[in-house]
Motif scaffolding. Sequence first.
Motif: not given
Length: 172
Positions: A102-128
Amino acid sequence: MKRIVVYGVTGSGKSTLAARLGEHLGIPYHSIDDLTWRPGWVPLPEPEQRELIRELLAGDAWVIDAGYAIWIDLVLERADLIVGLDMPRRISWARLLRRSISNIVHRTPICNGNYETWRLAFLDRESLLYFHIGSFRRKQARMRHWHASPGFPETVLLRSPAELERWVDGLR
């Protein structure tokens, strides 16, 4: 109950519950992610985090939505109550996955204006999502230890959304 930490794995509903408790009890709620992450996903350095958290915890009343390992000792010294969200993995994982998409699709800012991205969410070993997998058992064991040990602040374990709602309703 004037100093409360809501603890659990990523996606368990910590921020949502902490905000509800703050509003319901008239206690200031502090989003830890907003305090510890800077724009560009730059973490506040550990010594600065400890000092910031120490100052926050010096207050008479607060609700926070996390307990990072680098400063959990400070929280345990001051908390009146730990609310442990000891939900099954399938619940917290599904919530985290749904929230990230939802955050990625709706470009919802989180944590001081940061955004989740497809790469950060699903490919990065540091992802949540990866963090959830790696931290689930450790955080679960920590909550259960606090609950079972008299040397820690009172710890309430909530193991399902229904149990959580019954507990919140009981605060009224």
